[in-house]
Enzyme design. Structure first.
Site, PDB file in Angstrom:
ATOM      1  CG  ASP A  78      -8.869  15.243 -16.141  1.00  0.00           C
ATOM      2  OD1 ASP A  78      -8.177  14.597 -16.958  1.00  0.00           O
ATOM      3  OD2 ASP A  78      -9.881  14.778 -15.598  1.00  0.00           O
TER       4      ASP A  78
ATOM      5  NE  ARG B 139      -2.859   0.548   3.440  1.00  0.00           N
ATOM      6  CZ  ARG B 139      -2.274   1.001   4.572  1.00  0.00           C
ATOM      7  NH1 ARG B 139      -1.716   2.178   4.601  1.00  0.00           N
ATOM      8  NH2 ARG B 139      -2.281   0.249   5.651  1.00  0.00           N
TER       9      ARG B 139
HETATM   10  C1  LIG Z   1     -12.552   8.799 -17.500  1.00  0.00           C
HETATM   11  C2  LIG Z   1     -12.175  10.133 -16.990  1.00  0.00           C
HETATM   12  C3  LIG Z   1     -11.974  10.364 -15.624  1.00  0.00           C
HETATM   13  C4  LIG Z   1     -12.219   9.295 -14.579  1.00  0.00           C
HETATM   14  O1  LIG Z   1     -11.312   8.258 -14.652  1.00  0.00           O
HETATM   15  P1  LIG Z   1     -11.618   6.725 -14.240  1.00  0.00           P
HETATM   16  O2  LIG Z   1     -10.380   6.033 -14.571  1.00  0.00           O
HETATM   17  O3  LIG Z   1     -12.814   6.304 -15.020  1.00  0.00           O
HETATM   18  O4  LIG Z   1     -11.925   6.766 -12.758  1.00  0.00           O
HETATM   19  C5  LIG Z   1     -11.570  11.614 -15.240  1.00  0.00           C
HETATM   20  N1  LIG Z   1     -11.378  12.619 -16.134  1.00  0.00           N
HETATM   21  C6  LIG Z   1     -11.569  12.433 -17.442  1.00  0.00           C
HETATM   22  C7  LIG Z   1     -11.348  13.571 -18.389  1.00  0.00           C
HETATM   23  C8  LIG Z   1     -11.978  11.197 -17.919  1.00  0.00           C
HETATM   24  O5  LIG Z   1     -12.194  11.036 -19.222  1.00  0.00           O
END
Ligand SMILES: *Cc1c(COP(=O)(O)O)cnc(C)c1O
Length: 415
Positions: free
Chosen positions: A194, A67
């Site tokens: 992101d 972990r």
């Molecule tokens: C898919 C996605 C997420 C979430 O990710 P997971 O791996 O599904 O938890 C977050 N941000 C964006 C832009 C995504 O396309």
């Protein structure tokens, strides 16, 4: 060879993702990273004081408990940090686990500015877990810098972070990251980006001033549709400590086998992005020329301002695009008629996929909001895979013909 030595050779990311030290320090010099499928590691020094071995905080050796740290995950995390030009990388069980870990530092009364067309799961997490504890979550159009500036510096607000996705999903509109970073830093806030949509092959937010980058590695980084994973990359040591603490304390790190799979997938990232993007260019041209299509959305192909930002901060448009037919029924018939394209949420995988965001990935956003934020019911999103380009375009072509027949028959049946 260390990462610094690799960089000094001037090799590109695509090259270094294939040619790197797969297991630094391993006496057998394996060419692929071994899978350390183990929960615990025996300490070097058995007489070490048990009282300060407190799991994770003061490991006895480099590793004590998976972990807290695992060699397979460490190799992955250092590759990821390198790809995004950050100081440290962290791998999580999913993109959402990575996003949640990033936002743990917020306290009641803090203000968080977020883009108004975020991934649906991020929206859900903010609305149901972050806002209810008293964090002021303010949605803004991050492309409009005056609005961002006003919301960040509003009297009485303690803006701690700005959260941006660019290009946005599914409309593929660009936010000027350098400008938003300047606004964030001007009021003592951090910029989180992101970067899932383009991957670090095409866009590196830390180079543009962001403090933290997150990815759903389920998409491009993994690239094979066979795992879920998330990534956080930071360049600041204090933020790194914060993320490391959360990853260990909450136990949301990526498991060794998934870390190993993700390392395997990453090796072909450069090749995949190149092929998928070039086929996406063909598909964009095809859709633009098709009479049944009323609007096409692709990164860097919007208005002049958005184009200029895109050209400045990315190295390509990626392989996700969207379009509208003007009629929800036609869009649905069209999606159903595709044979090569799998109807699934998600994107960035080897296979071409197709979805109706309003019904799938963005369904967790309330319907009225969905429309207001540019996810109308006839919007179709495509993620282009590595299949033979001619096969991809031919499938779209036959699906249009078939959808037109279905809709005409349904109309005739009603008449
Ligand atoms: C898919 C996605 C997420 C979430 O990710 P997971 O791996 O599904 O938890 C977050 N941000 C964006 C832009 C995504 O396309």
């Amino acid at each position: 060879m260390t990462i610094e030595q690799e960089r000094a050779r001037g090799w590109s990311d695509a090259t270094r993702l294939v040619r790197y030290d797969a297991c630094p320090g391993d006496a057998y010099r394996p060419t692929a990273t071994p899978l350390y499928q183990t929960a615990t590691f025996a300490p070097d020094d058995l007489v070490a004081d048990e009282s300060d071995s407190g799991i994770g905080d003061a490991p006895l050796g480099p590793y004590d408990y998976s972990r807290s740290g695992n060699p397979t995950r460490s190799v992955l995390e250092s590759r990821l940090a390198d790809l995004e030009r950050g100081a440290r990388g962290f791998a999580f069980a999913s993109g959402m686990a990575a996003i949640a870990a990033c936002l743990r530092f917020l306290r009641a009364g803090d203000r968080l500015l977020v883009g108004d067309d975020l991934y649906g799961g991020t929206y859900r997490w903010l609305a149901h877990a972050v806002a209810p504890v008293g964090v002021e979550v303010v949605r803004v159009d991050t492309r409009d810098l005056d609005t961002v500036r006003r919301a960040a510096a509003a009297p009485g607000a303690t803006t701690r972070a700005i959260w941006v996705e660019t290009p946005s999903n599914p409309r593929q509109e660009s936010t000027d990251l350098a400008a938003v970073a300047e606004i964030a830093h001007g009021c003592g806030a951090r910029l989180y980006v992101d970067n899932t949509m383009l991957s670090p092959i095409l866009q590196r937010p830390l180079d543009l001033g962001a403090d933290v980058v997150v990815h759903s590695a389920t998409k491009w980084l993994g690239g094979h549709g066979d795992l879920t994973a998330g990534v956080v990359i930071v360049r600041d040591a204090a933020i790194a400590d914060e993320i490391a603490f959360t990853q260990n304390a909450e136990g949301t790190a990526l498991a060794p086998f998934e870390a190993w799979l993700l390392l395997r997938g990453l090796k072909t990232l450069g090749l995949r992005v190149e092929r998928q993007q070039s086929t996406a260019n063909l598909v964009t041209d095809f859709l633009r020329g098709h009479p049944a299509v009323v609007e096409v959305f692709r990164a860097g192909q919007g208005d002049v301002r958005s184009r200029a930002i895109h050209e400045r901060q990315t190295r390509g448009a990626g392989a996700v695009l969207a379009f509208r037919t003007g009629c929800a029924r036609t869009s649905e018939a069209w999606v159903a008629a595709c044979r090569l394209f799998a109807t699934t949420v998600s994107f960035g995988s080897l296979h071409s996929t197709i979805s109706i965001p309003g019904r799938m990935s963005h369904a967790s956003i309330p319907e009225a909001e969905r429309e207001r934020h540019g996810v109308p019911p006839d919007l179709v999103r495509l993620s282009i895979g590595i299949e033979e380009p001619d096969d991809v375009v031919a499938d779209l072509q036959q699906a249009f013909a078939s959808a037109a027949r279905d809709v005409a028959m349904a109309r005739a049946g009603r008449a």
